[in-house]
Write an enzyme that holds these catalytic residues in place. Structure first.
Site, mmCIF file in Angstrom:
data_model
loop_
_atom_site.group_PDB
_atom_site.id
_atom_site.type_symbol
_atom_site.label_atom_id
_atom_site.label_comp_id
_atom_site.label_asym_id
_atom_site.label_seq_id
_atom_site.Cartn_x
_atom_site.Cartn_y
_atom_site.Cartn_z
ATOM 1 N N LYS A 19 0.830 -1.214 0.000
ATOM 2 C CA LYS A 19 0.000 0.000 0.000
ATOM 3 C C LYS A 19 0.860 1.259 0.000
ATOM 4 O O LYS A 19 0.617 2.189 -0.741
ATOM 5 C CB LYS A 19 -0.899 0.043 1.245
ATOM 6 C CG LYS A 19 -1.934 -1.052 1.301
ATOM 7 C CD LYS A 19 -2.886 -0.821 2.464
ATOM 8 C CE LYS A 19 -2.201 -0.925 3.803
ATOM 9 N NZ LYS A 19 -2.029 -2.297 4.299
ATOM 10 N N ARG A 94 -10.268 -0.086 9.687
ATOM 11 C CA ARG A 94 -9.927 -1.503 9.710
ATOM 12 C C ARG A 94 -11.108 -2.374 10.090
ATOM 13 O O ARG A 94 -11.037 -3.589 9.972
ATOM 14 C CB ARG A 94 -8.830 -1.768 10.737
ATOM 15 C CG ARG A 94 -7.540 -1.137 10.312
ATOM 16 C CD ARG A 94 -6.358 -1.694 11.052
ATOM 17 N NE ARG A 94 -5.222 -0.908 10.623
ATOM 18 C CZ ARG A 94 -3.972 -1.235 10.801
ATOM 19 N NH1 ARG A 94 -3.679 -2.342 11.437
ATOM 20 N NH2 ARG A 94 -3.014 -0.476 10.360
ATOM 21 N N ARG A 133 12.363 -10.922 6.575
ATOM 22 C CA ARG A 133 13.247 -10.063 7.343
ATOM 23 C C ARG A 133 14.154 -10.887 8.257
ATOM 24 O O ARG A 133 13.698 -11.750 8.985
ATOM 25 C CB ARG A 133 12.421 -9.089 8.179
ATOM 26 C CG ARG A 133 13.261 -7.966 8.741
ATOM 27 C CD ARG A 133 12.393 -6.842 9.150
ATOM 28 N NE ARG A 133 11.653 -7.196 10.358
ATOM 29 C CZ ARG A 133 11.138 -6.287 11.181
ATOM 30 N NH1 ARG A 133 11.256 -5.017 10.902
ATOM 31 N NH2 ARG A 133 10.482 -6.670 12.250
ATOM 32 N N ARG A 166 13.650 -12.985 13.582
ATOM 33 C CA ARG A 166 13.028 -12.688 14.870
ATOM 34 C C ARG A 166 11.720 -13.464 14.993
ATOM 35 O O ARG A 166 11.057 -13.728 14.003
ATOM 36 C CB ARG A 166 12.706 -11.195 14.973
ATOM 37 C CG ARG A 166 13.928 -10.346 15.128
ATOM 38 C CD ARG A 166 13.576 -8.910 15.415
ATOM 39 N NE ARG A 166 12.129 -8.637 15.291
ATOM 40 C CZ ARG A 166 11.610 -7.423 15.383
ATOM 41 N NH1 ARG A 166 12.379 -6.397 15.585
ATOM 42 N NH2 ARG A 166 10.320 -7.235 15.268
ATOM 43 N N ARG A 177 -1.226 -12.745 11.475
ATOM 44 C CA ARG A 177 -1.494 -11.353 11.061
ATOM 45 C C ARG A 177 -2.405 -11.324 9.841
ATOM 46 O O ARG A 177 -3.303 -10.498 9.726
ATOM 47 C CB ARG A 177 -0.187 -10.631 10.720
ATOM 48 C CG ARG A 177 0.564 -10.142 11.936
ATOM 49 C CD ARG A 177 1.868 -9.485 11.543
ATOM 50 N NE ARG A 177 1.700 -8.176 10.945
ATOM 51 C CZ ARG A 177 2.674 -7.495 10.351
ATOM 52 N NH1 ARG A 177 3.882 -8.007 10.295
ATOM 53 N NH2 ARG A 177 2.458 -6.316 9.820
HETATM 54 P P1 ADP Z 1 0.432 -3.016 10.811
HETATM 55 O O1 ADP Z 1 0.194 -3.239 9.352
HETATM 56 O O2 ADP Z 1 1.479 -3.905 11.384
HETATM 57 O O3 ADP Z 1 -0.831 -3.003 11.619
HETATM 58 P P2 ADP Z 1 0.540 -0.109 10.998
HETATM 59 O O4 ADP Z 1 1.708 0.795 10.895
HETATM 60 O O5 ADP Z 1 -0.564 0.088 10.036
HETATM 61 O O6 ADP Z 1 1.137 -1.581 10.915
HETATM 62 O O7 ADP Z 1 -0.078 -0.016 12.455
HETATM 63 C C1 ADP Z 1 0.710 -0.196 13.608
HETATM 64 C C2 ADP Z 1 -0.197 -0.285 14.829
HETATM 65 O O8 ADP Z 1 -0.913 0.930 15.013
HETATM 66 C C3 ADP Z 1 -1.276 -1.355 14.746
HETATM 67 O O9 ADP Z 1 -0.810 -2.616 15.123
HETATM 68 C C4 ADP Z 1 -2.318 -0.805 15.713
HETATM 69 O O10 ADP Z 1 -1.966 -1.063 17.049
HETATM 70 C C5 ADP Z 1 -2.235 0.685 15.466
HETATM 71 N N1 ADP Z 1 -3.187 1.099 14.411
HETATM 72 C C6 ADP Z 1 -2.897 1.526 13.161
HETATM 73 N N2 ADP Z 1 -4.020 1.793 12.464
HETATM 74 C C7 ADP Z 1 -5.051 1.554 13.316
HETATM 75 C C8 ADP Z 1 -6.470 1.633 13.204
HETATM 76 N N3 ADP Z 1 -7.062 1.995 12.060
HETATM 77 N N4 ADP Z 1 -7.202 1.293 14.281
HETATM 78 C C9 ADP Z 1 -6.640 0.911 15.435
HETATM 79 N N5 ADP Z 1 -5.317 0.803 15.606
HETATM 80 C C10 ADP Z 1 -4.516 1.126 14.565
#
Ligand code: ADP
Ligand code: ZN
Length: 220
Positions: A19, A94, A133, A166, A177
């Site tokens: 993305k 989300r 990674r 890791r 995930r």
């Molecule tokens: P990932 O793809 O690993 O979730 P991001 O950088 O998008 O990585 O998000 C990191 C963290 O930030 C998430 O694991 C969550 O805890 C929080 N986060 C990000 N976007 C949201 C969202 N839309 N709603 C709730 N928590 C969020």
């Protein structure tokens, strides 16, 4: 350059779908605001704000930050003038509940959503990327077997140490995930499909679209 007709977008895609890369490429052609809730939250943590302090533990545990907090943050960001030219929401919403809150925020700001772009990448590719990674046992340098391989497989370029994976980059974690993504996203996609807003793009098309865009930009 012609004004975009559809300029307010949501980017959807599993972690590792690309993305961020695509948003970056699109931004080269059309300057829209790229809004990543993950980045916004990390910025709050870095600035040690009240919000950041509330979010940091939750993020470390890999859980979702409460809907109201994220919605409030997105509201503030969408109110900034650069978003009037268009925006890409990356990592938000989300869940169906978050989509409902977003509808409210947009209505209050007099904005509408134009398209939900779904980057559809095969699971095998995602899993490969998420598990690629590795880091040096000795000096902690980070490599990626696909995007940033070490010169010699399994050996650190910097110190010659052993490269290891890791625990949170393991196949099991990557699979879970991905499952979380599908569980949460399927109802969300269904909702936007009902509204006729979803535009699906596959990885092949994505590579081609990105190349076409970059070619265009390199022309005299
Ligand atoms: P990932 O793809 O690993 O979730 P991001 O950088 O998008 O990585 O998000 C990191 C963290 O930030 C998430 O694991 C969550 O805890 C929080 N986060 C990000 N976007 C949201 C969202 N839309 N709603 C709730 N928590 C969020
Ligand atoms: Zn090393």
């Amino acid at each position: 350059m012609a004004e975009l007709k559809k300029k307010n977008l949501i980017f959807f895609g599993a972690p590792g779908a690309g993305k961020g890369t695509f948003a970056g490429a699109l931004k080269e052609v059309h300057p829209v605001a790229h809004i990543s809730t993950g980045d916004l939250l990390r910025d709050e943590i870095k600035r040690d704000t009240e919000l950041g302090r509330a979010a940091s533990g939750i993020m470390k545990a890999g859980k979702l930050v409460p809907d109201e907090i994220v919605a409030g943050m997105v509201r503030v960001r969408l109110s900034q003038p650069d978003c009037r030219k268009g925006f890409i929401l990356d990592g938000y919403p989300r869940t169906v509940a978050q989509a409902g809150l977003l509808d409210h925020v947009l209505k209050d700001l007099g904005m509408t959503l134009d398209r939900v772009v779904y980057l559809k990448v095969p699971d095998e590719v995602i899993l490969q990327r998420l598990t690629a990674r590795v880091s040096c046992k000795n000096c902690k340098a980070i490599y990626n077997k696909i995007f940033k391989p070490s010169k010699k497989d399994g050996v650190c370029d910097v110190c010659g140490g052993e490269l290891i994976q890791r625990a949170d980059d393991s196949l099991e974690t990557a699979k879970s995930r991905l499952k979380v993504f599908y569980d949460q996203t399927s109802p969300l996609l269904a909702l936007y499909r009902e509204r006729g807003m979803v535009f699906e793009i596959t990885e092949l098309e994505l590579a081609r679209a990105t190349k076409l865009m970059l070619d265009e930009l390199e022309k005299e």
